[in-house]
Motif scaffolding. Structure first.
Motif, PDB file in Angstrom:
ATOM      1  N   GLY A 196     -68.177  43.450 -26.916  1.00 24.42           N
ATOM      2  CA  GLY A 196     -67.773  44.866 -26.054  1.00 24.42           C
ATOM      3  C   GLY A 196     -69.173  44.859 -25.099  1.00 24.42           C
ATOM      4  N   THR A 197     -70.283  44.910 -25.681  1.00 24.08           N
ATOM      5  CA  THR A 197     -71.522  44.907 -24.831  1.00 24.08           C
ATOM      6  C   THR A 197     -71.362  43.914 -23.856  1.00 24.08           C
ATOM      7  N   TRP A 200     -68.758  44.401 -20.877  1.00 26.86           N
ATOM      8  CA  TRP A 200     -69.431  45.560 -19.993  1.00 26.86           C
ATOM      9  C   TRP A 200     -70.544  45.012 -19.135  1.00 26.86           C
ATOM     10  N   GLN A 201     -71.459  44.289 -19.626  1.00 26.65           N
ATOM     11  CA  GLN A 201     -72.729  43.783 -18.927  1.00 26.65           C
ATOM     12  C   GLN A 201     -72.146  43.010 -17.655  1.00 26.65           C
ATOM     13  N   ARG A 203     -69.273  43.125 -16.476  1.00 25.86           N
ATOM     14  CA  ARG A 203     -68.301  43.438 -15.295  1.00 25.86           C
ATOM     15  C   ARG A 203     -69.446  44.520 -14.582  1.00 25.86           C
ATOM     16  N   HIS A 204     -70.571  45.129 -15.142  1.00 25.74           N
ATOM     17  CA  HIS A 204     -71.329  45.635 -14.409  1.00 25.74           C
ATOM     18  C   HIS A 204     -72.066  44.849 -13.430  1.00 25.74           C
TER      19      HIS A 204
END
Length: 215
Positions: A196-197, A200-201, A203-204
């Motif tokens: 998940g991390t 998220w990274q 996508r960021h």
């Protein structure tokens, strides 16, 4: 004192058929019996010597009358028994070798030089008797019973200890399985969190670079 040696085979044959026999002795006289015995055979003899009393015209037991008992192997000449006993008693021996054995009894009277009383001997010889001492056998049985009880108690203790060890092993296995399951769940949770991390990274970072291009 005179000594005579006589072998009474017919009397011994009668002794085997009856439970006891008696014969007469003069003071200092020997009376011998010939007995053929197998090897390692237990022989038990019970005897009683009664002295003739002229005053009472009867046979009585005189404590001054001693009985000399000699058991000898005929072939080797070894004396298996050589003892002096009371007027009433018993003797026991075990034959070391197979063959003929002489069982001799002699009265030793210490009442006086000129006194030669007649003695009546009662003799019972049991050959191959397995139970010599009943009291000793009872004590032996008690000892065996005590040892059996002790062994049973030890076996019960061992069974309880084994049951306790099985229960502890089951508890340890259950605890190990729970610990392993928790470790697996924790590993899966860490992997999911890491994935998940990463998503998220990514996508960021993607949004960051897109915003830079627009400018």
């Amino acid at each position: 004192m005179r000594s005579s040696f006589s072998l009474l085979l017919p009397v011994l044959l009668l002794a085997h058929l009856s439970s006891a026999l008696y014969f007469y002795l003069e003071a200092g006289a020997n009376k011998c019996f010939l007995e053929e015995l197998p090897k390692d055979t237990i022989v038990v003899g019970h005897y009683k010597a009664e002295e003739w009393q002229e005053a009472t015209k009867s046979y009585i037991i005189n404590d001054q009358l001693g009985i000399q008992i000699v058991v000898q192997e005929v072939e080797s000449g070894d004396k298996v028994v050589n003892t002096r006993g009371m007027p009433k008693g018993k003797f026991t021996f075990t034959s070391h070798e197979a063959g003929d054995h002489t069982i001799c009894l002699r009265s030793n009277y210490t009442g006086g030089w000129f006194s030669t009383p007649q003695v009546r001997m009662h003799l019972d010889i049991a050959v191959g008797e397995a139970k010599v001492d009943e009291e000793g056998e009872r004590e032996h049985v008690k000892d065996l019973s005590a040892k059996v009880r002790e062994l049973n108690n030890r076996l019960a203790d061992i069974r309880r200890e084994q049951q306790f060890q099985r229960e502890r092993e089951q508890e340890f296995r259950s605890l190990s399985e729970k610990t392993n399951a928790r470790a697996v769940y924790w590993s899966i949770l860490q992997i999911v969190t890491l994935l998940g991390t990463c998503v998220w990274q990514l996508r960021h970072l993607k949004g960051f670079f897109e915003s830079k291009k627009l400018r």
